[in-house]
Design a protein around this motif. Structure first.
Motif, short mmCIF file in Angstrom:
data_model
loop_
_atom_site.label_atom_id
_atom_site.label_comp_id
_atom_site.label_asym_id
_atom_site.label_seq_id
_atom_site.Cartn_x
_atom_site.Cartn_y
_atom_site.Cartn_z
N SER A 28 0.82 -1.20 0.00
CA SER A 28 0.00 0.00 0.00
C SER A 28 0.86 1.26 0.00
CB SER A 28 -0.93 0.00 1.22
OG SER A 28 -1.65 1.21 1.31
N MET A 29 1.92 1.27 0.83
CA MET A 29 2.79 2.43 0.87
C MET A 29 3.53 2.59 -0.46
SD MET A 29 3.48 5.03 2.65
CE MET A 29 2.65 4.50 4.15
N LYS A 30 3.90 1.47 -1.07
CA LYS A 30 4.53 1.53 -2.39
C LYS A 30 3.60 2.22 -3.39
CE LYS A 30 6.23 -1.37 -6.19
NZ LYS A 30 6.57 -2.76 -6.63
N GLN A 31 2.32 1.87 -3.34
CA GLN A 31 1.36 2.48 -4.25
C GLN A 31 1.23 3.97 -4.00
OE1 GLN A 31 0.01 1.04 -6.82
NE2 GLN A 31 -1.09 2.91 -7.41
N ARG A 32 1.26 4.40 -2.72
CA ARG A 32 1.18 5.83 -2.43
C ARG A 32 2.40 6.56 -2.99
NH1 ARG A 32 -2.63 3.45 -0.76
NH2 ARG A 32 -2.96 3.70 -2.98
N TYR A 33 3.58 5.95 -2.87
CA TYR A 33 4.79 6.55 -3.44
C TYR A 33 4.65 6.68 -4.95
CZ TYR A 33 8.12 6.80 0.50
OH TYR A 33 8.80 7.15 1.64
N MET A 34 4.14 5.65 -5.58
CA MET A 34 3.99 5.67 -7.03
C MET A 34 3.03 6.80 -7.45
SD MET A 34 5.86 3.22 -8.41
CE MET A 34 5.12 2.64 -9.93
N GLU A 35 1.94 6.97 -6.73
CA GLU A 35 0.97 8.03 -7.04
C GLU A 35 1.61 9.41 -6.90
OE1 GLU A 35 -2.06 7.22 -4.24
OE2 GLU A 35 -2.85 5.48 -5.30
N LYS A 36 2.34 9.60 -5.81
CA LYS A 36 2.95 10.91 -5.56
C LYS A 36 4.04 11.21 -6.58
CE LYS A 36 3.22 14.65 -3.03
NZ LYS A 36 2.07 15.57 -2.90
N LEU A 37 4.85 10.23 -6.89
CA LEU A 37 5.94 10.43 -7.85
C LEU A 37 5.38 10.69 -9.25
CD1 LEU A 37 8.39 7.69 -6.56
CD2 LEU A 37 8.76 10.17 -6.47
N ASP A 38 4.29 10.02 -9.58
CA ASP A 38 3.67 10.24 -10.88
C ASP A 38 3.14 11.67 -10.99
OD1 ASP A 38 2.53 9.06 -13.46
OD2 ASP A 38 0.71 9.83 -12.50
N GLU A 39 2.52 12.16 -9.93
CA GLU A 39 2.05 13.54 -9.91
C GLU A 39 3.23 14.51 -9.99
OE1 GLU A 39 -0.87 16.08 -7.04
OE2 GLU A 39 1.01 15.36 -6.17
N PHE A 40 4.27 14.22 -9.23
CA PHE A 40 5.44 15.09 -9.15
C PHE A 40 6.12 15.23 -10.52
CE2 PHE A 40 10.06 15.51 -7.81
CZ PHE A 40 9.95 16.83 -7.38
N SER A 41 6.15 14.15 -11.27
CA SER A 41 6.85 14.14 -12.56
C SER A 41 5.95 14.56 -13.71
CB SER A 41 7.40 12.75 -12.84
OG SER A 41 6.34 11.81 -13.00
N GLY A 42 4.69 14.87 -13.41
CA GLY A 42 3.78 15.25 -14.48
C GLY A 42 3.44 14.11 -15.41
N GLY A 43 3.51 12.89 -14.89
CA GLY A 43 3.17 11.72 -15.69
C GLY A 43 4.34 11.09 -16.42
N ARG A 44 5.49 11.76 -16.38
CA ARG A 44 6.70 11.17 -16.99
C ARG A 44 7.25 10.09 -16.05
NH1 ARG A 44 10.89 15.73 -18.50
NH2 ARG A 44 11.96 13.90 -19.39
N LYS A 45 7.83 9.08 -16.62
CA LYS A 45 8.32 7.96 -15.82
C LYS A 45 9.68 8.29 -15.21
CE LYS A 45 7.24 3.68 -14.62
NZ LYS A 45 5.96 3.35 -13.97
N LEU A 46 9.74 8.28 -13.90
CA LEU A 46 11.02 8.44 -13.20
C LEU A 46 11.64 7.07 -13.01
CD1 LEU A 46 9.88 10.99 -10.48
CD2 LEU A 46 11.69 11.42 -12.16
N PRO A 47 12.95 6.92 -13.24
CA PRO A 47 13.59 5.62 -13.06
C PRO A 47 13.34 5.00 -11.70
CG PRO A 47 15.08 7.12 -14.17
CD PRO A 47 13.89 7.93 -13.76
N CYS A 48 13.30 5.82 -10.67
CA CYS A 48 13.12 5.28 -9.31
C CYS A 48 11.79 4.57 -9.13
CB CYS A 48 13.28 6.39 -8.27
SG CYS A 48 11.99 7.66 -8.36
N MET A 49 10.82 4.86 -9.97
CA MET A 49 9.50 4.25 -9.83
C MET A 49 9.52 2.76 -10.17
SD MET A 49 7.26 7.41 -11.42
CE MET A 49 5.65 6.69 -11.15
#
Length: 659
Positions: free
Chosen positions: A492-513
């Motif tokens: 669940s926490m992994k999913q929250r990180y993924m959601e936040k990182l996706d918003e942060f990057s404007g939908g672009r894929k960050l390698p860390c994801m």
């Protein structure tokens, strides 16, 4: 005045909720304002007490509710009037007190005491208020006597509701239109005057006059004729029944963060009436937008066209480098028979979060492991370095560590580096030496692994929660963005990180994801237990049960509570072969002034001495009770902050019933 502890402004996790430095600064500023209010109240014999979320926080958390951002106190009407009059003269320079009497645009039936009128960037202000430029303070609510005649009370409530509605309509039609004529105005004013039985001066702000009249009606019941007290707005006019006036007669001071605050002695009954099972909590409950200072940021932007300077709340900005797949680190200049695994822990107090990974790597005979504590630095106003902190003595004595001053990571080129501090330069209070920034460490190793130094509780998906907002402080930061692996505690926490990182990057894929893995708390504990050496058998296998009684049960139950305590002691004395009983009463009970019955107080003190002399159980004063309850089995007693610690550790909590 209580001094703020040196480490208070650090980010902290309470009840699985992340409290960023910015919120800790807001809390510290509110407490500073509270100290001034407290000083004035003591000087002029004015009584006040914590209320609403602040009362709940004081009792349940020993301070602020972790997800709350304001401080609320309440006064009886006479004390409130006296305070509002005196505070104008006695508050320090720059402080503001406002209410419906001082501000025609103020729309609440309370007073607000703040550190300043606007956002302030003066050096003097920032030095005093911990580099927090925003206006902050406390709300002062007022409590009145409730009419004992229910029908008359209802009529009063209905009358006040209608008057408030008139005031709001006239504010829109008249006060906000610079006196322009509205066809409804004359009729509304005439009806309001008749309903309120008063005269409205049309040359003065109309809503303000109506609100002041409503306040007078709120205060219209005499103490001698009343049985209950109620906060009339919004509680009383909404039909909520008040509580016995005796509940507010006796005030005691209990711990609140690093200071203390008055609360009604009958706080348990008050909290139950307001919140029900108040030891259970809802992390997303709030009466306003969180955090409050974000609204001030937006207002500043609208007024000036400028953003608040970044160093007040440094937030990472994405660059092209963040989206590049990382290149392999520099070549290892020497040959090694084993893999070199380096741990760079953040602070000694957080080593336990790295311990399972350290133990796992040490258990592999093909690894060579090095733990290298590094210094961290406290920032001042404007970001300058004020203090270096290096704390190797805070780590476990048995841990083998290396001096960072004698280690050249570039020359060693570790195969793996574990880090805990994710912030680099993007933090409002603390930083590391640039050589240990995640953005640079990734150049010195083949694999950079980030393990958070904190543990969070899972929270639901969605961008509206307070938890999601707080992720800006620990998710969209360099330690996460630049890591080759991020180890979290749940899917669940992994999913929250993924959601936040996706918003942060404007939908672009960050390698860390693509590099977030999960190792649950249970798996981490399993690693630790499998690897740890089997020591000598414990000399004491008895379960420890903690008992705490508080002043609230005393005020609500009187002499019956003493009978209950005797019964509790007798019960556990019979079980002393199986249970280690620890009695740790609330500290204030040792103060005879809180006991309304001297005989009862002396009986209680005799009981304490009798228990100590008997020696079959332990006695620990509240101030000396350990922070960790890991080795304790269960809690029994009154609702309090200590009980919550057992709840958080998922250990049995049994609340005492005094019949």
């Amino acid at each position: 005045m209580h001094e703020m502890p040196g480490d208070y402004l650090f980010d902290e996790v309470r009840c699985g909720y992340y409290i960023p430095t910015m919120m800790k600064k807001a809390w510290a500023c509110a407490i500073k304002v509270l100290h001034e209010v407290d000083r004035i109240c003591k000087k002029h014999s004015i009584n006040y007490f914590a209320d609403w979320g602040s009362l709940l926080g004081a009792v349940r958390h020993g301070g602020f509710v972790p997800w709350d951002d304001d401080l609320d106190i309440t006064m009886k009407r006479d004390d409130y009037r006296k305070f509002c009059k005196i505070a104008k003269k006695e508050l320090p320079k720059g402080y503001i007190i406002e209410n419906i009497h001082t501000n025609p645009d103020f729309e609440l039936f309370l007073a607000r005491v703040t550190s300043n009128e606007f956002i302030c960037f003066s050096e003097e202000y920032l030095q005093e208020f911990y580099g927090f430029p925003y206006r902050t303070g406390i709300d002062v609510f007022v409590i009145d006597y409730e009419n004992p005649d229910e029908e008359e009370q209802k009529n009063t409530s209905d009358r006040c509701k209608r008057l408030i509605a008139y005031g709001d309509m006239l504010y829109e039609s008249c006060d906000l239109n610079n006196g322009k004529k509205d066809t409804r105005e004359d009729k509304l004013i005439e009806e309001a005057q008749k309903l309120g039985d008063f005269f409205i001066d049309r040359d003065r702000p109309i809503r303000q006059q109506i609100y002041i009249r409503v306040e007078e009606i709120f205060a219209g019941v005499n103490e001698s004729s009343a049985h209950n007290m109620i906060q009339m707005f919004p509680m009383g006019i909404s039909g909520v029944k008040g509580l016995k006036k005796e509940y507010y007669d006796k005030l005691i001071r209990i711990p609140f963060e690093y200071t203390d605050i008055p609360v009604p002695g009958a706080y348990d009954t008050i909290l139950k009436a307001r919140y029900g099972e108040y030891m259970k909590y809802n992390r997303n409950f709030g009466a306003h937008d969180y955090p409050f200072y974000e609204a001030q940021k937006k207002s500043f932007k609208r007024s000036t066209g400028e953003d608040i300077p970044d160093f007040f709340d440094p937030l990472m900005r994405l660059s092209d480098e963040c989206f590049k797949e990382r290149e392999k680190g520099i070549e290892n200049p020497g040959k090694r028979d084993k893999k070199l695994i380096v741990f760079l822990p953040y602070r000694g107090k957080y080593w336990d979060k790295m311990q399972p990974f350290h133990d796992r790597e040490c258990a592999n005979p093909e690894n060579e492991v090095a733990v290298i504590p590094t210094p961290y630095y406290i920032k001042g106003v404007g970001g300058q370095i004020l203090e270096e902190i290096y704390d190797p003595d805070e780590f476990p004595e048995e841990l083998i560590m290396y001096d960072y001053r004698q280690i050249n990571l570039r020359e060693l080129h570790p195969d793996v580096i574990y880090i805990q501090n994710p912030y680099d330069e993007y933090h409002a209070h603390v930083t590391m030496a640039p050589a240990y920034y995640a953005s640079r460490l990734r150049e010195l190793t083949d694999k950079l692994i980030y393990v958070p130094y904190f543990e969070l509780k899972d929270f639901p998906e969605g961008k509206e929660s307070q938890e999601y907002f707080c992720m800006r402080h620990y998710c969209t930061v360099p330690g996460v963005i630049y890591a080759d692996e991020i180890i979290l505690s749940s899917d669940s926490m992994k999913q929250r990180y993924m959601e936040k990182l996706d918003e942060f990057s404007g939908g672009r894929k960050l390698p860390c994801m693509n590099k977030i893995t999960v190792m649950t708390h249970k798996e981490r504990r399993t690693v630790a237990s499998c690897i740890s050496k089997t020591g000598d058998a414990a000399s004491d296998t008895k379960k420890k049960v903690v008992f705490r009684n508080t002043v609230s049960s005393l005020y609500e139950s009187g002499e019956k509570v003493l009978e209950k305590i005797r019964s509790v002691l007798n019960t556990f004395e019979e079980k002393q072969d199986d249970i280690t009983f620890i009695w740790s009463p609330q500290k204030i009970l040792s103060d005879g002034n809180v006991w309304e019955d001297d005989t009862l107080y002396h009986q209680y003190e005799d009981l304490v001495e009798e228990y100590k002399k008997a020696g079959w159980g332990e006695y620990v004063v509240e101030d000396e009770f350990p922070k960790s309850v890991d080795d304790m089995a269960a809690y029994y007693g009154d609702p309090c902050e200590l009980a919550l610690r057992f709840v958080e550790e998922k250990k049995p909590v049994m609340l005492m019933a005094v019949l």
